[in-house]
Design an enzyme around this catalytic site. Structure first.
Site, mmCIF file in Angstrom:
data_model
loop_
_atom_site.group_PDB
_atom_site.id
_atom_site.type_symbol
_atom_site.label_atom_id
_atom_site.label_comp_id
_atom_site.label_asym_id
_atom_site.label_seq_id
_atom_site.Cartn_x
_atom_site.Cartn_y
_atom_site.Cartn_z
ATOM 1 N N VAL A 60 22.802 -69.375 52.957
ATOM 2 C CA VAL A 60 23.832 -68.354 53.199
ATOM 3 C C VAL A 60 23.240 -66.986 53.538
ATOM 4 C CG1 VAL A 60 25.618 -69.482 51.793
ATOM 5 C CG2 VAL A 60 24.112 -67.758 50.742
ATOM 6 N N ASN A 86 30.914 -69.407 47.117
ATOM 7 C CA ASN A 86 30.518 -69.481 45.701
ATOM 8 C C ASN A 86 29.013 -69.310 45.476
ATOM 9 O OD1 ASN A 86 30.607 -70.827 42.810
ATOM 10 N ND2 ASN A 86 29.295 -72.160 44.054
ATOM 11 N N SER A 138 32.166 -62.196 39.189
ATOM 12 C CA SER A 138 31.811 -62.457 37.791
ATOM 13 C C SER A 138 32.434 -61.364 36.940
ATOM 14 C CB SER A 138 30.285 -62.403 37.648
ATOM 15 O OG SER A 138 29.929 -62.170 36.301
ATOM 16 N N TYR A 151 22.733 -57.911 39.677
ATOM 17 C CA TYR A 151 23.799 -58.917 39.658
ATOM 18 C C TYR A 151 25.168 -58.229 39.642
ATOM 19 C CZ TYR A 151 26.374 -63.127 38.258
ATOM 20 O OH TYR A 151 27.253 -64.185 38.210
ATOM 21 N N ALA A 153 26.011 -55.172 40.452
ATOM 22 C CA ALA A 153 26.281 -54.377 41.659
ATOM 23 C C ALA A 153 26.724 -55.282 42.805
ATOM 24 C CB ALA A 153 25.036 -53.578 42.051
ATOM 25 N N LYS A 155 28.129 -58.240 42.579
ATOM 26 C CA LYS A 155 29.429 -58.853 42.286
ATOM 27 C C LYS A 155 30.564 -57.830 42.420
ATOM 28 C CE LYS A 155 28.079 -63.052 41.577
ATOM 29 N NZ LYS A 155 28.476 -64.113 42.511
HETATM 30 N N1 LIG Z 1 28.076 -70.320 35.501
HETATM 31 C C1 LIG Z 1 28.555 -69.159 35.051
HETATM 32 O O1 LIG Z 1 28.607 -68.907 33.837
HETATM 33 C C2 LIG Z 1 29.061 -68.113 36.033
HETATM 34 C C3 LIG Z 1 29.724 -67.000 35.515
HETATM 35 C C4 LIG Z 1 30.195 -66.037 36.384
HETATM 36 C C5 LIG Z 1 30.026 -66.179 37.734
HETATM 37 N N2 LIG Z 1 29.368 -67.272 38.227
HETATM 38 C C6 LIG Z 1 29.197 -67.347 39.675
HETATM 39 O O2 LIG Z 1 29.503 -68.654 40.109
HETATM 40 C C7 LIG Z 1 28.713 -68.975 41.243
HETATM 41 C C8 LIG Z 1 28.006 -70.307 41.001
HETATM 42 O O3 LIG Z 1 27.175 -70.152 39.866
HETATM 43 P P1 LIG Z 1 26.574 -71.410 39.061
HETATM 44 O O4 LIG Z 1 26.574 -71.033 37.650
HETATM 45 O O5 LIG Z 1 27.245 -72.639 39.485
HETATM 46 O O6 LIG Z 1 25.064 -71.357 39.588
HETATM 47 P P2 LIG Z 1 24.033 -72.560 39.891
HETATM 48 O O7 LIG Z 1 24.287 -73.719 38.999
HETATM 49 O O8 LIG Z 1 22.713 -71.892 39.876
HETATM 50 O O9 LIG Z 1 24.412 -73.001 41.385
HETATM 51 C C9 LIG Z 1 24.205 -72.123 42.455
HETATM 52 C C10 LIG Z 1 24.514 -72.849 43.734
HETATM 53 O O10 LIG Z 1 24.321 -71.926 44.832
HETATM 54 C C11 LIG Z 1 23.407 -72.515 45.762
HETATM 55 N N3 LIG Z 1 22.654 -71.457 46.448
HETATM 56 C C12 LIG Z 1 21.855 -70.519 45.898
HETATM 57 N N4 LIG Z 1 21.276 -69.772 46.871
HETATM 58 C C13 LIG Z 1 21.742 -70.262 48.049
HETATM 59 C C14 LIG Z 1 21.502 -69.945 49.407
HETATM 60 N N5 LIG Z 1 20.665 -68.952 49.775
HETATM 61 N N6 LIG Z 1 22.134 -70.651 50.365
HETATM 62 C C15 LIG Z 1 22.985 -71.662 50.021
HETATM 63 N N7 LIG Z 1 23.249 -72.013 48.758
HETATM 64 C C16 LIG Z 1 22.619 -71.322 47.783
HETATM 65 C C17 LIG Z 1 22.525 -73.429 44.918
HETATM 66 O O11 LIG Z 1 21.874 -74.447 45.677
HETATM 67 P P3 LIG Z 1 20.413 -74.222 46.361
HETATM 68 O O12 LIG Z 1 19.592 -73.418 45.416
HETATM 69 O O13 LIG Z 1 19.897 -75.609 46.616
HETATM 70 O O14 LIG Z 1 20.679 -73.505 47.668
HETATM 71 C C18 LIG Z 1 23.565 -74.034 43.980
HETATM 72 O O15 LIG Z 1 24.262 -75.066 44.634
HETATM 73 C C19 LIG Z 1 27.765 -67.815 41.456
HETATM 74 O O16 LIG Z 1 28.251 -66.968 42.473
HETATM 75 C C20 LIG Z 1 27.767 -67.106 40.125
HETATM 76 O O17 LIG Z 1 27.457 -65.740 40.235
HETATM 77 C C21 LIG Z 1 28.892 -68.243 37.403
#
Ligand SMILES: NC(=O)c1ccc[n+]([C@@H]2O[C@H](COP(=O)([O-])OP(=O)(O)OC[C@H]3O[C@@H](n4cnc5c(N)ncnc54)[C@H](OP(=O)(O)O)[C@@H]3O)[C@@H](O)[C@H]2O)c1
Length: 246
Positions: A60, A86, A138, A151, A153, A155
């Protein structure tokens, strides 16, 4: 089946929250393109819903890669009804120590990446006169924690991008909203939820006294994509167990 035959593109749809959203969308009848740099945990979904879910590589941080992703969805299904922007990452570090590479990585992924996706999908949706875009921020967008400058900033910027996109695209048939989870048990939230010392400091701030599940957050993404949210635009939906941040 609230999303029957809807075509959804989910970045970061291969694990964590993105994968949970993909699973919910599939259960609601959608066809889903899960995109990330690596396929991670996509196989099980492909086996459970053959023909309705595919993996597409994307970085992305690269506009050409993002445009190729949207083109691939259109080529396969003829349109994009829903984008869930996402993909994101977190690099902790206090402002006087955070390596500039970490800052750049967060801006490139969390902010530029969301913008490239919104722009590329919006052009296609506007041409058809309909679409739903869901960005992911977030609870940290509007709260402060030590080490979270980059992070938080990025978001906060995603939420502003969401609101401006919503007023620009609303009359063209495209609704833009944002899902803002708190701390989830899995994905990047596991760093907090699985660390007893850190979790103790956070726990009192959640009025429900627990971290959320990926599925609980994914339900929010279903709502923002389906007909029940037809009059919701430019909204940030917090799914955070009633986070109270003293
Ligand atoms: N889990 C939580 O507690 C939480 C809370 C608040 C907000 N969020 C938000 O929810 C979203 C998902 O978080 P998550 O917890 O599911 O994280 P995660 O388990 O680390 O998953 C992140 C996903 O994004 C992909 N990704 C990362 N960099 C990328 C890139 N340059 N191009 C394409 N894909 C990319 C990763 O795959 P690859 O690395 O293979 O590309 C993976 O599929 C994020 O935006 C995060 O800020 C999560």
């Amino acid at each position: 089946m609230r999303l029957e035959n809807r075509v959804a593109v989910i970045t970061g749809g291969t694990r964590g929250l993105g994968r949970a959203i993909a699973q919910r969308y599939l259960e609601e009848g959608a066809q889903v393109l899960c995109a990330a740099r690596r396929p991670h945990e996509i196989d099980e979904l492909v086996q459970l819903h053959p023909g309705r879910v595919h993996y597409q590589p994307v970085d992305v941080t690269c506009p050409k890669s993002v445009d190729a992703l949207m083109a691939a969805a259109e080529e396969r299904w003829g349109r994009i009804d829903i984008l869930v922007a996402n993909a994101g990452l977190n690099r902790d570090g206090k402002v006087d120590r955070l390596p500039t590479e970490s800052w750049d990585e967060m801006v490139a992924t969390n902010l530029n990446g969301v913008f490239y996706c919104v722009q590329s999908a919006a052009r296609r949706m506007v041409a058809r006169g309909s679409g739903r875009i869901i960005t992911v921020s977030s609870s940290m967008s509007s709260r402060v924690a030590i080490g979270a400058a980059g992070y938080s900033a990025t978001k906060a910027a995603v939420e502003t991008l969401t609101r401006v996109s919503a007023i620009e695209l609303g009359r063209k048939g495209v609704q833009v909203n944002c899902l803002a989870p708190g701390v989830l048990e899995e994905g990047m939230g596991a760093e907090v939820a699985d660390n007893p010392k850190v979790w103790e400091a956070y726990r009192s701030r959640f009025s429900l006294g627990r971290a959320g599940t990926l599925d609980e957050a994914a339900h929010g993404a279903v709502f923002l994509a389906c007909a029940e949210s037809s009059y919701v635009n430019g909204h940030v939906l917090e799914v955070n167990g009633g986070l109270l941040w003293a």
